[in-house]
Scaffold this motif. Structure first.
Motif, PDB file in Angstrom:
ATOM      1  N   UNK A 192       0.829  -1.209   0.000  1.00  0.00           N
ATOM      2  CA  UNK A 192       0.000   0.000   0.000  1.00  0.00           C
ATOM      3  C   UNK A 192       0.863   1.258   0.000  1.00  0.00           C
ATOM      4  N   UNK A 193       1.921   1.268   0.818  1.00  0.00           N
ATOM      5  CA  UNK A 193       2.792   2.449   0.906  1.00  0.00           C
ATOM      6  C   UNK A 193       3.531   2.681  -0.416  1.00  0.00           C
ATOM      7  N   UNK A 194       4.134   1.638  -0.950  1.00  0.00           N
ATOM      8  CA  UNK A 194       4.902   1.787  -2.194  1.00  0.00           C
ATOM      9  C   UNK A 194       3.975   2.138  -3.359  1.00  0.00           C
ATOM     10  N   UNK A 195       2.807   1.511  -3.395  1.00  0.00           N
ATOM     11  CA  UNK A 195       1.839   1.843  -4.444  1.00  0.00           C
ATOM     12  C   UNK A 195       1.456   3.311  -4.372  1.00  0.00           C
ATOM     13  N   UNK A 196       1.224   3.804  -3.154  1.00  0.00           N
ATOM     14  CA  UNK A 196       0.863   5.210  -2.972  1.00  0.00           C
ATOM     15  C   UNK A 196       1.946   6.150  -3.456  1.00  0.00           C
ATOM     16  N   UNK A 197       3.205   5.835  -3.122  1.00  0.00           N
ATOM     17  CA  UNK A 197       4.320   6.693  -3.532  1.00  0.00           C
ATOM     18  C   UNK A 197       4.428   6.783  -5.051  1.00  0.00           C
ATOM     19  N   UNK A 198       4.098   5.682  -5.727  1.00  0.00           N
ATOM     20  CA  UNK A 198       4.234   5.657  -7.188  1.00  0.00           C
ATOM     21  C   UNK A 198       3.032   6.288  -7.882  1.00  0.00           C
ATOM     22  N   UNK A 199       1.825   5.893  -7.492  1.00  0.00           N
ATOM     23  CA  UNK A 199       0.651   6.376  -8.224  1.00  0.00           C
ATOM     24  C   UNK A 199       0.417   7.862  -8.036  1.00  0.00           C
ATOM     25  N   UNK A 200       0.822   8.418  -6.895  1.00  0.00           N
ATOM     26  CA  UNK A 200       0.645   9.847  -6.708  1.00  0.00           C
ATOM     27  C   UNK A 200       1.663  10.652  -7.513  1.00  0.00           C
ATOM     28  N   UNK A 201       2.610   9.954  -8.128  1.00  0.00           N
ATOM     29  CA  UNK A 201       3.560  10.621  -9.006  1.00  0.00           C
ATOM     30  C   UNK A 201       3.109  10.646 -10.455  1.00  0.00           C
ATOM     31  N   UNK A 202       1.960   9.983 -10.743  1.00  0.00           N
ATOM     32  CA  UNK A 202       1.420  10.007 -12.092  1.00  0.00           C
ATOM     33  C   UNK A 202       2.131   9.066 -13.043  1.00  0.00           C
ATOM     34  N   UNK A 203       1.767   9.178 -14.313  1.00  0.00           N
ATOM     35  CA  UNK A 203       2.283   8.268 -15.337  1.00  0.00           C
ATOM     36  C   UNK A 203       3.792   8.373 -15.478  1.00  0.00           C
ATOM     37  N   UNK A 204       4.334   9.547 -15.303  1.00  0.00           N
ATOM     38  CA  UNK A 204       5.780   9.720 -15.470  1.00  0.00           C
ATOM     39  C   UNK A 204       6.541   8.869 -14.451  1.00  0.00           C
ATOM     40  N   UNK A 205       6.093   8.873 -13.201  1.00  0.00           N
ATOM     41  CA  UNK A 205       6.767   8.072 -12.175  1.00  0.00           C
ATOM     42  C   UNK A 205       6.536   6.584 -12.418  1.00  0.00           C
TER      43      UNK A 205
END
Length: 476
Positions: A192-205
């Protein structure tokens, strides 16, 4: 709840259980012929993308290679490990041949659907691109078909964004618990934490993370399979012979013979590579390329990597060992692959496979998230909806990991994926002449000596395409 289950069960029967698989095969063959066997003609060109990088200097630009790796990360998942094992058990070694066959056909389908997604993509305020079958409907078929675009987007959001992400979380947590004794709560919290860090960065991240994760997981798994093949090289000719003989009914490994091999191979192959399902085009549209067909060719390569490379790795790991029992009932695909690896190389490989499952599932989670995000932008223009979706998906991943029984709630995922494929095939049939036009333009430029064809919007002034999406393009 029973009424809902019955309703979605009917949808599943009318799609996956009745006509969808044959339709995908027939349509794929039809596209292959009409495009002049494009997946074969452009095969060498596919490998050029591996050295591609973002040369535009735009921080929001997604390169062709990054889009490829995001889509590979989404296509490659549990189906490549567990699904292949089930196909071989229920369909015999011959199922592997039919998985290869459907991949070659699916490469043409993927080329068409992803080329159309590129053609009708739209440039966003931040310079990035969005596209996919929903936007192909809106701009290719017209606003009178907006209802169909909404149907597609809702199915995409519910099936991939919510349903399959719960299953992926469950798969990872189960593998980590079985191999390392790690409590599901810890795995779910980490995901959940890692998913959050990535998805809140958008498609570029998402693209940047996939650019690292996907090559590592693919190369690691392929290397492990190559070690197994080398150690059993003397048995390889017999295994390959059994694949072909079972595929055409000369030998019968399971009840049902050739019919079982075809059914299992085609079904598992389509579930794995997603060609024709309309999911990968959403990612393909994000790439910054010179011509739509160039990304279509790249995504065709994604199908090749998924099935011909990764699925074949699992097949040879199983067939070169002595754990496999043809026709066994109640087979757990992950367990069969795991036990086969252990028999070849030792008990440490069960931990290796668990890490592979983690990487495969995580890459699928972030891919599925983006599909849900892209669908949401079609359903509503409210910018807050995206942040709400991100929070919901983080919660879904956590729930799927920590409460395995909760995944039963997402019984609608497979039927909706079937409906998604039906809508996508209808759109492809209606827009196929347009795709053949841009394919002709691409070939004409190649024949004229143009190394990297460029789409000129003026040549397609009758189409509703975003002209700003085709200015200042970077090499593909």
């Amino acid at each position: 709840m029973s009424i809902l289950e019955g309703f979605f069960g009917l949808i599943g029967d009318l799609t996956w259980g009745w006509a969808l698989v044959p339709l995908l095969v027939i349509f794929g063959l039809f596209i292959t012929v009409l495009t002049g066997f494009a997946q074969i003609r452009f095969f060498k060109r596919m490998f050029r993308v591996l050295s591609n990088s973002n040369q535009s200097g735009d921080p929001n630009a997604i390169s062709a290679r990054e889009a490829l790796l995001v889509s590979v990360g989404g296509r490659v998942g549990g189906g490549n490990i567990a699904g292949v094992a089930v196909a071989i058990t229920l369909g015999g070694p011959g199922a592997v041949f039919w998985m290869w066959a459907i991949a070659l056909v699916g490469m043409a389908t993927s080329l068409v659907e992803c080329s159309l997604a590129q053609l009708y993509k739209t440039r966003q305020a931040d310079g990035s691109f969005r596209g996919g079958p929903a936007r192909s409907i809106l701009h290719g078929l017209g606003q009178e078909f907006r209802w169909l675009a909404i149907v597609y987007a809702v199915c995409l959001l519910l099936a991939f964004g919510l349903g399959f992400n719960a299953f992926q979380g469950n798969t990872v947590a189960g593998a980590m618990q079985d191999s390392f004794g790690l409590d599901r709560l810890y795995t779910g919290s980490f995901l959940a934490v890692v998913t959050g860090l990535i998805v809140f960065g958008g498609m570029r991240r998402i693209a940047k993370v996939s650019d690292v994760i996907v090559p590592v997981m693919a190369i690691s798994y392929i290397t492990m399979a190559l070690v197994v093949i080398i150690l059993n090289i003397t048995s390889l000719p017999a295994v390959i012979a059994s694949i072909f003989s079972n595929a055409f009914g000369f030998e019968e490994a399971v009840g049902g013979g050739m019919g079982a091999a075809i059914a299992q191979g085609l079904r598992r192959g389509l579930f794995s590579n997603e060609a024709g399902l309309g999911s990968a085009p959403n990612v393909a549209a994000t790439a910054d390329v010179r011509h739509p067909v160039s990304q279509g060719i790249t995504q065709s390569f994604s199908v090749f990597i998924d099935t011909i490379f990764i699925c074949s790795c699992t097949a040879f790991i199983i067939l070169l060992g002595d754990v496999y029992v043809p026709g066994a009932e109640g087979v757990d695909g992950i367990v069969l692959t795991q036990q086969s690896l252990v028999a070849h190389l030792g008990s440490w490989t069960q931990y290796f496979l668990s890490i592979m499952v983690l990487l495969f599932a995580f890459s699928s989670i972030i891919y599925n998230y983006y599909l849900g995000e892209n669908a949401m932008t079609v359903i509503t223009k409210n910018p807050m909806a995206i942040n709400v979706l991100r929070l919901v998906i983080i919660g879904i991943v956590f729930l799927g990991a920590t409460a395995p029984d909760a995944t039963a709630v997402f019984f609608f995922a497979d039927p909706l994926m079937g409906l998604l494929a039906v809508v996508n095939l209808i759109v492809l049939m209606m827009l196929l002449p347009t795709c053949l036009r841009i394919l002709k333009d691409f070939r004409k430029q190649l024949d004229a000596g143009v190394a990297r064809p460029v789409l000129n919007p003026d040549d397609f002034s009758d189409l509703d395409i975003d002209r700003t999406a085709w200015t200042g393009k970077v090499p593909d």
